[in-house]
Design an enzyme around this catalytic site. Structure first.
Site, PDB file in Angstrom:
ATOM      1  N   SER A   1       8.076   9.617  48.893  1.00 15.38           N
ATOM      2  CA  SER A   1       9.177   9.062  48.154  1.00 15.38           C
ATOM      3  C   SER A   1      10.364  10.001  47.954  1.00 15.38           C
ATOM      4  O   SER A   1      11.469   9.549  47.657  1.00 15.38           O
ATOM      5  CB  SER A   1       8.685   8.603  46.782  1.00 15.38           C
ATOM      6  OG  SER A   1       8.312   9.728  45.997  1.00 15.38           O
TER       7      SER A   1
ATOM      8  N   LYS B   1      15.739  15.391  42.592  1.00 17.21           N
ATOM      9  CA  LYS B   1      15.247  14.035  42.833  1.00 17.21           C
ATOM     10  C   LYS B   1      15.552  13.201  41.585  1.00 17.21           C
ATOM     11  O   LYS B   1      15.426  13.698  40.459  1.00 17.21           O
ATOM     12  CB  LYS B   1      13.732  14.083  43.085  1.00 17.21           C
ATOM     13  CG  LYS B   1      13.118  12.733  43.459  1.00 17.21           C
ATOM     14  CD  LYS B   1      11.617  12.875  43.758  1.00 17.21           C
ATOM     15  CE  LYS B   1      11.003  11.554  44.184  1.00 17.21           C
ATOM     16  NZ  LYS B   1       9.554  11.672  44.481  1.00 17.21           N
TER      17      LYS B   1
ATOM     18  N   SER C   1       4.406  12.694  48.537  1.00 14.29           N
ATOM     19  CA  SER C   1       5.844  12.421  48.437  1.00 14.29           C
ATOM     20  C   SER C   1       6.776  13.615  48.587  1.00 14.29           C
ATOM     21  O   SER C   1       7.983  13.443  48.728  1.00 14.29           O
ATOM     22  CB  SER C   1       6.153  11.736  47.100  1.00 14.29           C
ATOM     23  OG  SER C   1       5.819  10.369  47.170  1.00 14.29           O
TER      24      SER C   1
END
Lengths: 483, 479
Positions: free
Chosen positions: A151, A76, A175
């Protein structure tokens, strides 16, 4: 090949069926071919990946390799990666090259993992749909008109589309789990403090936690094994031994006590999602588990509490992005105030600015007690709910999200409705507990996630419970059409 | 109208740790800009603070030294504001739960009385970097070497009533932090910084007047001057019908004036909240007790001991114990010379202090070490040289010409104690000055000094003065 688990890929590497370079090239080709539409990567690190793969191949030959040596994964874009751009989904960090590796990145690198690239995400991890990214929305590989969640939407989408066997994610209010649910993959948020936060760009420090996003619980165990552990650079990381997460993963579940919080099955839960969850619970009964209804009476306070605590912390955490030392700086500032105002107004998107404003307000003189202090007290109440529940049951189960993937743009103008998509995941962060989302029967062709919540440091138990369902069913093996 | 001045001080003490309070970067002073700022100090994305245990120990040491309550649990908080030399956009400090609670310090006033000044609290925090506005052609240079340096902010009660009291308090804190070795006390390098909260009120009034906070007071002299200046300013304002506004004022030593920096209205809302990156600091009694055991003898205790053990006056004892180095030096001299402590004190406070002051040398770098001075005092005690000659020897030792014996030998300064030799010279002097001898004998006793002078002149001051006196008296009494 792309449907293989990490364990299978590792075996293939050892057997010489393919080299890490070949494996890496294979996934790079898939990214090249499929990610144009999905937009799950912000940065693809072709050269670095191939060079790391070559090093891994040498290690494999000399027999110094571990399970993850030569396995390509994605990070990420919230994790700092030395020499590689780290954007955090923001224009603010469009050209930011980190001078150091996050602990999670360094640990995986040391384990021989190959980094394919950095995945797209909601800006500074603030969002539940990946629509707040400066680098454009990510599309859900199951239905490209829908969101992948957020997210960690890029990580979820790329694993779901098998563009990488696994990815790292972070979870502040859901997330990891929410996008894992919406993309039909396995996502684990460990206990707060289990994985180091050093080098993970902070959103809400008391809630943020990194974890693995994989196609199975078994792979999540392999990833967590490397990611977890005390880090002297993170004072909030837990100085506790890391158990062997794979050792008891197939243990029998007879006698397991599962609690179903009645608050997680009430109003707001989509009927078809509820049906999928009930099906999964039935599977657990078949596996010998005992199912009890429990109550988490303060559930309704989780979202409002979170939206005081998280913005308050973020308003302070994001102050360092001031255009002075790194990151976006406005053109020709006329004075210091202008430099701050324009750099931040230009560098941050709407959702980030909204949360900074909420947080600044909540911490202001005269409001602190009414908001921040009160939120911290409510946080204890929420935490106490779980403590009491775990006196009765071993794990808590429920839907990860109230609905399956929604359409891009559907909730973009309605922040409150967007915030409610994390209604079942947020309390877990507020309490600092571990939670995992695993795919169960789809609803109208769209993935549905079952959330399993455990007591503190009960990751091994969660992985065991998740793995047993994945042994008994093949929900987790389903891949989007055309992948 | 009679006015009363009310002063409270906030003193920032830079703790003498090797590394910064939340990172491993060095705290050494004077390095090239930004060479001692690591990723944590630079506030890079993703970095986290880790508390330096030594800074905690030092803060606790201060707490136990002033008899304060050391908090079993203290919490770091973020003080949020934007400034280019504050990399994170917040300073990590302590707000609601400081590490050191209420304590007190006794100061000695010029009139010989003493006064107790309350200490409200002392808390740990990190320093900011430096903004450099010169040499950058309209731009600002940022040096983050100082960012993250550990500070202990010591906040006093508004207990001081004059600039002199404020200076006495500041000096006392200064001596204390150096005694317990938590700060090098270097004011020029900013290791010890004072801010003064000053207000005035009509004598007898209970409630406090509106205060101004004075900053940039980087010497005791400036502290005194700035306070006196501010008191005058405030009285002038009130007496001419105005109102003092609450504000922060910067002292300009070159212009000898204070200037407004910012008013209360412009003040920031710092939005303090507990720093979620750091755990609360929890200290148990055993830890605090252990640190208490490491405390050296403190200035007040030492002063009292000097008064009783060495029979020194309060004044001498106070000066000798004002710094630990000076006190240690003195005690080393007394121990090595086994000489009269009073004479040793006179030498340390007299010749030595004067020389140190004259050449601006720190006692730790004194060319005349305690051992050298002790050697000199021994030669006075055993009458090898007189006190007067000793001053000459001291000066030579100061210039690096060796120890007392070497100097005495090289310069031939050994006292003449041979009675027959002195007697011979006395004879000569008396015989060569019959007129003066006559006058002396007829009652002009003042002339005795003249004969002593003549003998000393002949021996270049080396004759034992007592023997000279005795023999002269004897000789002059004859005839």
């Amino acid at each position: 090949m792309h449907n293989k688990s990490i364990t299978e890929l590792a075996a293939g590497l050892r057997a010489g069926d393919y080299s890490s370079v070949e494996l890496t090239q294979y996934f790079l080709d898939r990214i090249q071919r499929l990610d144009g539409e999905l937009n799950s990567f912000v940065t693809v690190c072709k050269d670095e990946a191939l060079s790391a793969a070559r090093a891994a191949d040498q290690q494999l030959q000399t027999g110094e390799a571990g399970v993850l040596t030569g396995i390509p994964i994605a990070h990420k874009d919230i994790f700092c990666t030395e020499g590689i751009r780290t954007t955090c989904g923001s224009k603010m960090l469009e050209s930011f090259i980190s001078p150091y590796d996050a602990t999670v990145v360094a640990k995986l690198k040391a384990a021989g993992v190959v980094n394919l690239g950095k995945t797209n995400m909601d800006e500074f991890a603030m969002g539940s749909s990946n629509e707040t990214s400066y680098y454009g929305p990510v599309r859900n590989p199951w239905d490209t008109e829908t969101v992948p969640g957020g997210s960690s939407g890029g990580s979820a989408a790329c694993v779901a589309a098998r563009l990488a066997p696994a990815a790292t994610g972070t979870d502040t209010g859901g997330s990891i789990r929410q996008p894992a649910a919406l993309c039909g993959i396995t996502g684990l948020k460990p206990t707060y403090g289990r994985v180091s936060r050093y080098g993970m760009i902070a959103f809400a420090s008391s809630l943020d936690q990194a974890g693995p996003m994989t196609t199975s619980a078994a792979d999540a165990a392999t990833m967590l094994q490397v990611m977890a552990g005390f880090d002297r650079r993170d004072s909030t990381s837990a100085d506790q031994p890391v158990p062997d997460y794979s050792a008891g993963i197939a243990d029998d579940l007879s006698g397991l006590k599962i609690g179903l919080p009645k608050e997680y099955f009430g109003e707001g839960l989509d009927a078809s999602v509820a049906k999928s969850i009930e099906e999964a619970i039935s599977e657990y009964r078949k596996l010998g588990a005992e199912v009890l209804e429990i109550s988490l009476p303060n559930t309704h306070l989780a979202v409002p509490t979170y939206y005081v605590v998280a913005p308050a912390e973020c308003s302070s955490n994001l102050s360092r992005f001031d255009g002075v030392r790194y990151g976006h700086r406005c053109e020709d500032p006329k004075d210091l105030e202008d430099l701050y105002k324009r750099s931040r107004a230009e560098g941050f998107g709407d959702e980030v600015q909204r949360r900074i404003l909420i947080g600044t307000y909540a911490l202001s003189a005269g409001y602190y007690d009414a908001y921040y202090l009160k939120a911290q007290r409510v946080r204890h109440l929420i935490s106490d709910d779980f403590t009491r529940a775990f006196e009765q049951v071993d794990v808590i189960m429920g839907p990860t999200t109230p609905d399956s993937a929604f359409h891009i743009g559907e909730k973009a103008d309605d922040p409150v409705s967007m915030y409610l998509s994390d209604i079942y995941t947020i309390a877990v962060n507020l309490a600092g507990l571990p939670g995992i989302s695993i795919p169960v029967a789809p609803a109208a062709g769209k993935p549905v996630g079952l959330q399993i919540i455990g007591s503190y440091f009960a990751e091994a138990r969660l992985l065991n419970v998740a793995h047993r369902l994945q042994m008994a069913t093949d929900y987790h093996q389903a891949a989007p059409a055309g992948i | 109208m009679q006015w009363e001045t009310v002063i409270g001080l906030e003193i920032h003490v830079q703790l003498a740790t090797q590394s910064k309070i939340f990172s491993g970067a060095s705290t050494a002073y004077g390095a090239a800009p930004n060479t001692q700022a690591c990723n944590v100090d630079l506030g890079m994305p993703g970095v986290l603070p880790v508390l330096n245990q030594e800074a905690v120990r030092m803060a606790v040491k201060f707490g136990v030294a002033i008899g304060a309550q050391v908090a079993p649990r203290s919490v770091f908080a973020r003080k949020n504001y934007f400034y280019p030399d504050l990399p994170k956009g917040y300073q990590i400090s302590q707000m609601e739960l400081p590490i050191v609670g209420t304590g007190a310090l006794t100061i000695e006033l010029e009139n010989g009385e003493s006064k107790v000044v309350g200490i409200t609290r002392a808390h740990l925090e990190e320093d900011a970097g430096k903004s450099l506005h010169e040499d950058f052609h309209g731009m600002t240079g940022i040096d983050l070497n100082r960012a993250g340096t550990p500070l202990l902010e010591i906040v006093s009660e508004p207990d001081m009533r004059s600039a002199a009291e404020a200076v006495a308090y500041a000096k006392k804190i200064h001596a204390l932090v150096r005694y317990i070795e938590i700060c090098d006390g270097n004011m020029a390098e900013g290791s010890f910084r004072c801010d003064a909260n000053v207000s005035v009120r009509p004598m007898g009034q209970k409630e406090l007047g509106t205060r101004a906070e004075l900053k940039n007071l980087n010497s005791f002299r400036f502290l005194e001057k700035a306070i006196n200046l501010e008191v005058e300013r405030q009285i002038d304002i009130i007496e001419s019908g105005g109102r003092v506004v609450q504000e922060t004022r910067l002292y300009d030593a070159d212009r000898h004036e204070t200037r407004s920096m910012r008013s209360k209205e412009e003040a920031n809302d710092y939005r303090y909240f507990p720093d979620p990156d750091l755990l609360p600091v929890e200290l148990d009694d055993a830890f605090i007790e252990e640190i208490k055991q490491t405390l050296p003898e403190l200035p007040d205790e030492k002063r009292q001991r000097f008064e009783s053990d060495y029979a020194l006056s309060l004044q001498d004892a106070a000066v000798l114990t004002a710094s630990r180095e000076l006190a240690d030096y003195y005690e080393a001299v007394v121990a090595a010379a086994q000489s009269d402590p009073k004479i040793a004190a006179n030498w340390v406070l007299g010749e030595l202090a004067a020389a140190l002051n004259r050449d601006a040398v720190d006692i730790s770098n004194s060319p005349v070490t305690a051992k050298l001075l002790a050697g000199l005092l021994q030669r006075i005690a055993d009458q090898t040289i007189s006190g007067k000659i000793a001053k000459q020897v001291f000066e030579a030792m100061w210039q690096g010409e060796g120890d007392a014996d070497a100097v005495i030998e090289a310069k031939g300064l050994k006292q003449i104690t041979d009675s027959s030799a002195i007697e011979k010279m006395v004879d000569e002097v008396v015989s060569n000055n019959p007129k003066q001898a006559e006058q002396y004998r007829s009652g002009k006793e003042k002339l005795f000094g003249f004969f002593v002078g003549q003998v000393m002149k002949q021996t270049r001051g080396k004759a034992n003065p007592q023997q000279v006196n005795e023999l002269l008296k004897k000789r002059l009494a004859q005839d």
